[in-house]
Design an enzyme around this catalytic site. Sequence first.
Site, PDB file in Angstrom:
ATOM      1  N   GLY A   1       0.664  -1.111  -0.084  1.00 13.11           N
ATOM      2  CA  GLY A   1      -0.091   0.228  -0.136  1.00 13.11           C
ATOM      3  C   GLY A   1       1.029   1.159   0.076  1.00 13.11           C
ATOM      4  O   GLY A   1       0.452   2.272  -0.424  1.00 13.11           O
ATOM      5  N   ASP A   2       1.941   1.330   0.855  1.00 16.53           N
ATOM      6  CA  ASP A   2       2.735   2.322   0.643  1.00 16.53           C
ATOM      7  C   ASP A   2       3.541   2.592  -0.617  1.00 16.53           C
ATOM      8  O   ASP A   2       3.546   3.739  -1.091  1.00 16.53           O
ATOM      9  CB  ASP A   2       4.017   2.068   1.832  1.00 16.53           C
ATOM     10  CG  ASP A   2       3.650   2.057   2.997  1.00 16.53           C
ATOM     11  OD1 ASP A   2       2.768   2.857   3.658  1.00 16.53           O
ATOM     12  OD2 ASP A   2       3.589   1.002   3.854  1.00 16.53           O
ATOM     13  N   ARG A   3       4.118   1.595  -1.351  1.00 18.90           N
ATOM     14  CA  ARG A   3       4.352   1.523  -2.535  1.00 18.90           C
ATOM     15  C   ARG A   3       3.213   2.058  -3.511  1.00 18.90           C
ATOM     16  O   ARG A   3       3.841   2.951  -4.551  1.00 18.90           O
ATOM     17  CB  ARG A   3       4.793   0.012  -3.150  1.00 18.90           C
ATOM     18  CG  ARG A   3       5.721   0.200  -4.374  1.00 18.90           C
ATOM     19  CD  ARG A   3       6.945   0.951  -4.383  1.00 18.90           C
ATOM     20  NE  ARG A   3       7.648   0.909  -5.935  1.00 18.90           N
ATOM     21  CZ  ARG A   3       7.521   2.196  -6.488  1.00 18.90           C
ATOM     22  NH1 ARG A   3       6.697   3.127  -5.957  1.00 18.90           N
ATOM     23  NH2 ARG A   3       8.214   2.160  -7.551  1.00 18.90           N
TER      24      ARG A   3
END
Length: 470
Positions: free
Chosen positions: A256-258
Amino acid sequence: MSGPLVVVGDALLDRDVSGAVTRVCPDAPVPVLDEQAATDRPGGAGLAALLAAAQGNDVALVTALADDPAAARIAELLTAAGVRLYPLRMPGATAEKIRLRAGGQTLLRLDRGGAPQAPGEPPEAALEVIASAGAILASDYGRGLLRQPTLRAALAEASAPVVWDPHPKGPAAVAGVRLVTPNLAELRQLTGDAGAGSALSTATRAGHELRRRWRVGAVAVTMGPDGSVLCHSGSTPLVIPAPSEVDGVEDTCGAGDRFAAAAATALAGGALVSEAVGEAVAAASAYVAAGGAAGLHRQPEDQRPSTPAGSAEELVARVRADGGTVVATGGCFDILHAGHVATLQAARRLGDALVVCLNSDRSVRGLKGPDRPLNTEGDRARLLAALDCVDAVVVFDEPTPHVVLSRLRPDVWVKGGDYAGDGAPELPEAELIRGWGGRVVTVPFLAGRSTTATITAARQRGARLIKGAA
């Protein structure tokens, strides 16, 4: 990007302790983990910043850190990765998540740091870097930083596009955010949607509700291997599938961060929201395919975005292990036409798998001139890979495919019939292919079909239309 990517959010310290389990504890029915290795990495917003910096971006992180060893370790790891830190002072302890793992599985997670504490005021330097950002990623991990009034005011006044990665325990995004990126489970919690119907219907219904409620530009609901659903001002959602399914992933932590960091970077470059979400899906899928967070500590490999590293080699190895025949062909394939398709279909019928060796953009410019190619190597590779007769595409930078052929060593090398007939020159790759016992063949070529002819015809037609309009 005219300014840095500024990540604003809660940073944590993640530690993976891996080992082997060979016995059960004598005083309790629990496994005993014999520690073999421990790996630290920034977590939360720190991981988002680390992943963005790994892509070559100028990254700054505004976060809250306590005065303790965990905070010092986070700062050490991020500074080494080139991330500039702008910390707010935080009472209490920095959050830590420690995962005990064996055989690729998490046995237990130990959390440290206790209840989140309200951070102090942001330093002036933090506010200045937010104001100068090329893009902003608000990375909420539910520990309170994004409730800080001065920070929220700075985010609301920022001129850069803002992507908000929410947390069910966190606050609403500031009004006017360009894109919000919850996963489906987070979206249901944020909206109270019970999830009736299919995942797509839930994502659409709840995504539009969150967009209306928070007064943001768009909501991109991430759905793991199913890609993303983009809910924007139109009534019809845009469904962006993942490039391919990934099996046997060790760790999806950070996907999700990527996704959010890639979307923010794309928006900073002037991409439309739909384009940014497409790039984010591709980036998150590649991250997961590379092993997720576990892949961060592997030896880096030379990778091209259009062809996953090792895919052609792995295909060749599988076909050979089954006693099959590997066929290869090559070219620029700048504008895919019927002549190309005929050649590729004929080539595929000569064996059990077809690998296309594709000239890179730089290679095409060297062969065809500065005005070519018309289509990028990524688009050309994607079109070729979509054909049923093509099993793999590998891009090469050199003027000829000699290097990649030496690596793949195909059983059959194929070119179109324009190389056949009396007086036709021998293929430049022929001697190389024969060196390992391979065969060189030509296949029928559809006369009158060529990229150059297509471009010439299009330009002549355009000139006639312009002349007629005048």
